[in-house]
Design a protein around this motif. Structure first.
Motif, mmCIF file in Angstrom:
data_model
loop_
_atom_site.group_PDB
_atom_site.id
_atom_site.type_symbol
_atom_site.label_atom_id
_atom_site.label_comp_id
_atom_site.label_asym_id
_atom_site.label_seq_id
_atom_site.Cartn_x
_atom_site.Cartn_y
_atom_site.Cartn_z
ATOM 1 N N ILE A 364 0.848 -1.196 0.000
ATOM 2 C CA ILE A 364 0.000 0.000 0.000
ATOM 3 C C ILE A 364 0.882 1.245 0.000
ATOM 4 N N ARG A 365 1.871 1.253 0.872
ATOM 5 C CA ARG A 365 2.738 2.432 0.936
ATOM 6 C C ARG A 365 3.551 2.600 -0.336
ATOM 7 N N ALA A 366 3.998 1.495 -0.920
ATOM 8 C CA ALA A 366 4.739 1.589 -2.175
ATOM 9 C C ALA A 366 3.890 2.257 -3.249
ATOM 10 N N GLU A 367 2.628 1.825 -3.362
ATOM 11 C CA GLU A 367 1.747 2.391 -4.372
ATOM 12 C C GLU A 367 1.456 3.860 -4.079
ATOM 13 N N ALA A 368 1.185 4.173 -2.825
ATOM 14 C CA ALA A 368 0.929 5.564 -2.465
ATOM 15 C C ALA A 368 2.141 6.438 -2.762
ATOM 16 N N ARG A 369 3.313 5.915 -2.489
ATOM 17 C CA ARG A 369 4.526 6.702 -2.736
ATOM 18 C C ARG A 369 4.742 6.968 -4.218
ATOM 19 N N THR A 370 4.378 6.029 -5.083
ATOM 20 C CA THR A 370 4.532 6.304 -6.514
ATOM 21 C C THR A 370 3.682 7.498 -6.918
ATOM 22 N N PHE A 371 2.462 7.564 -6.389
ATOM 23 C CA PHE A 371 1.582 8.686 -6.722
ATOM 24 C C PHE A 371 2.024 9.974 -6.031
ATOM 25 N N ASN A 372 2.754 9.836 -4.945
ATOM 26 C CA ASN A 372 3.251 11.016 -4.232
ATOM 27 C C ASN A 372 4.632 11.447 -4.711
ATOM 28 N N GLY A 373 5.131 10.792 -5.750
ATOM 29 C CA GLY A 373 6.397 11.202 -6.345
ATOM 30 C C GLY A 373 7.638 10.662 -5.669
ATOM 31 N N ASP A 374 7.474 9.733 -4.746
ATOM 32 C CA ASP A 374 8.621 9.160 -4.030
ATOM 33 C C ASP A 374 8.940 7.790 -4.628
ATOM 34 N N ASN A 375 9.555 7.795 -5.792
ATOM 35 C CA ASN A 375 9.846 6.527 -6.462
ATOM 36 C C ASN A 375 10.875 5.696 -5.713
ATOM 37 N N THR A 394 13.766 -4.677 -7.412
ATOM 38 C CA THR A 394 13.037 -4.353 -8.630
ATOM 39 C C THR A 394 13.877 -3.503 -9.569
ATOM 40 N N THR A 395 13.652 -3.688 -10.867
ATOM 41 C CA THR A 395 14.308 -2.853 -11.866
ATOM 42 C C THR A 395 13.416 -1.686 -12.295
ATOM 43 N N ALA A 396 12.197 -1.628 -11.771
ATOM 44 C CA ALA A 396 11.276 -0.547 -12.107
ATOM 45 C C ALA A 396 11.772 0.769 -11.509
ATOM 46 N N THR A 397 11.745 1.840 -12.308
ATOM 47 C CA THR A 397 12.241 3.134 -11.835
ATOM 48 C C THR A 397 11.242 4.266 -12.049
ATOM 49 N N THR A 398 10.547 4.271 -13.172
ATOM 50 C CA THR A 398 9.595 5.344 -13.431
ATOM 51 C C THR A 398 8.281 5.072 -12.715
ATOM 52 N N GLN A 399 7.436 6.097 -12.638
ATOM 53 C CA GLN A 399 6.142 5.909 -11.998
ATOM 54 C C GLN A 399 5.337 4.834 -12.705
ATOM 55 N N ALA A 400 5.303 4.869 -14.028
ATOM 56 C CA ALA A 400 4.528 3.883 -14.783
ATOM 57 C C ALA A 400 5.055 2.477 -14.542
ATOM 58 N N GLU A 401 6.376 2.324 -14.559
ATOM 59 C CA GLU A 401 6.967 1.006 -14.321
ATOM 60 C C GLU A 401 6.677 0.519 -12.908
ATOM 61 N N LEU A 402 6.745 1.412 -11.948
ATOM 62 C CA LEU A 402 6.502 1.027 -10.559
ATOM 63 C C LEU A 402 5.046 0.644 -10.335
ATOM 64 N N LYS A 403 4.121 1.394 -10.920
ATOM 65 C CA LYS A 403 2.713 1.047 -10.773
ATOM 66 C C LYS A 403 2.449 -0.358 -11.310
#
Length: 469
Positions: A364-375, A394-403
């Motif tokens: 939950i916090r990971a997802e919230a942080r992506t939307f809050n700009g804390d990748n 994880t190799t995901a870095t951008t917001q889209a990749e992280l989501k």
């Protein structure tokens, strides 16, 4: 003691209700360090008398917990919400005879489906019992102080928990907070946005009333941590990412909870990651899920894990080997959930159905942080479950990749658990793209279930039917 509430039977919000009965086949008794089901004693109490004594009021609350475990929206029985929603999502492939469950799996749902009716009736029956408890405790002069606060806090939490499922499944629904039959008989639907706010209101009241501690050594009743965990989830679903992050962080920082390092131990009784679980009911019993998903030969006579889900795991993922069992013969290969392994009684209960666990709070916090700009923070949280599963960061870095990575991680972490996968697909807008290619009957209307036909016949104020049905 046997507790009798004078009643006419309540199973839906729109039947004409004057009185209510709970007759315990087994009565739960809470003690300072145990949670045990015992045979029902001989004495009887009227509904009014229940709330003139703390012990009987606690027994009424215990019965509500038991109902949730036995047949509720998070129950692990085959007709409970957990199994039905796993079939509705891409967690399960359908095998076995043509049954009403097949309508869930293949998205050919009819408003007359009897399991659909259960998804409505059972939680509203529980909500009626919860409202009766709230009214009884509030009117009682004998229940005061910490006892009063805990009973009301747990009741508010359980009411919000039931409504969380109802609003996700059906959309606009009646939000019932009374046992007054004159109100309930003609009640109308509450818009989704208002339902979410009422859920938050109930949880906020529960948070103010409940202590940090559990009332027993086992985590089978709600405490403040369970309420915060639900608030984190609700705020995520309602896209209030600041509050989702705040509440998830509060649970993560609570020393009561810790990530279980070994995936094989996550679902054992006593796991430090457990925030709230269902007691099996009787000492030595284990979970409903273990039997619901169990089969030992193929082709199976019941739904099995989808091959697509199995193939979604990386080869080194420890969850693939510890949480999934492979059944192979000359006819083919099938997979079944193996998170819960005990299908029979044991000397002491080894597995409890886990409803809330710490891993969800990190995601939950990971997802919230992506939307809050804390990748970077989102990556750290995502890696908690990945590393525990034996996987690299994880190799995901951008917001889209992280989501996308977080949605995938939630799929692998929470498959066949309490409707997570279906609700995730629904709330993220990915349901159609994922399910349309694999569900023969998929239509865009399937984002919501139909209101049960029987309910519309009983109360015209529930019209109109959900679109498309």
């Amino acid at each position: 003691m046997k507790i009798i509430y004078n009643h006419t039977r309540f199973s839906t919000v729109n039947r004409y209700i004057r009185r209510f009965t709970v007759a315990f086949i087994f009565l739960f008794i809470f003690s300072c360090d145990d949670f045990t089901e015992v045979d029902m004693p001989k004495s009887e109490l009227t509904g009014v008398a229940v709330y003139q004594d703390v012990a009987t009021a606690k027994a009424a609350l215990a019965d509500i917990y038991a109902r949730l475990r036995e047949s509720g929206v998070a129950s692990g029985v085959s007709v409970g919400g957990t199994s039905l929603m796993a079939n509705y999502s891409d967690d399960m492939d359908f095998y076995g005879p043509n049954t009403v469950t097949e309508q869930f799996n293949k998205h050919t749902m009819l408003p007359s489906n009897t399991n659909l009716l259960r998804l409505w009736n059972v939680p509203y029956g529980e909500i009626y019992a919860i409202n009766a408890l709230i009214e009884g405790v509030q009117a009682s002069t004998a229940i005061t102080g910490e006892d009063r606060d805990r009973l009301l806090g747990e009741a508010m939490f359980l009411r919000a928990f039931n409504y969380f499922y109802l609003v996700n499944i059906f959309g606009d629904i009646p939000y019932v907070t009374t046992t007054d039959y004159q109100i309930n008989a003609v009640i109308t639907k509450t818009p989704v946005a208002q339902v979410w706010q009422k859920i938050i209101n109930d949880l906020t009241v529960a948070e103010s009333l409940l202590p940090d501690s559990y009332p027993t050594e086992e985590r089978v009743r709600a405490n403040k941590g369970a309420v915060k965990a639900m608030l984190a989830r609700v705020y995520l679903y309602t896209e209030n990412y600041d509050q989702a992050e705040t509440y998830a962080t509060a649970v993560i920082n609570d020393a009561t909870y810790a990530i279980e390092a070994d995936p094989a131990s996550v679902f054992l009784a006593g796991s430090p990651a457990t925030i709230w679980s269902f007691h099996p009911g009787i000492a030595g019993q284990n979970t409903k899920e273990a039997s619901t998903y169990n089969f030992s030969s193929g082709p199976p006579s019941k739904p099995a894990l989808s091959t697509d889900l199995y193939n979604a795991f990386e080869s080194a993922d420890l969850r693939k080997t510890t949480w999934i069992k492979t059944i192979t013969n000359a006819s083919g290969t099938w997979y079944r959930p193996y998170k819960y392994k005990q299908t029979a009684a044991t000397e002491s209960s080894q597995e409890y159905t886990i409803i809330l666990r710490l891993e969800e709070q990190y995601l939950i916090r990971a997802e919230a942080r992506t939307f809050n700009g804390d990748n970077a923070g989102a990556q750290q949280d995502l890696n908690i479950t990945r590393n525990r599963a034996g996987l690299p960061n994880t190799t995901a870095t951008t917001q889209a990749e992280l989501k996308a990575a977080i949605l995938q991680e939630r799929r692998l972490e929470f498959f066949t658990e309490q409707s997570h996968r279906w609700f995730d697909l629904k709330r993220t807008g990915n349901a159609a793209s994922v399910l349309n290619p694999i569900k023969p009957g998929w239509q865009n209307r399937d984002i919501l279930f139909p209101l049960p036909e029987a309910e519309l016949l009983l109360n015209e104020n529930l019209l109109p039917q959900n679109a498309g049905y």
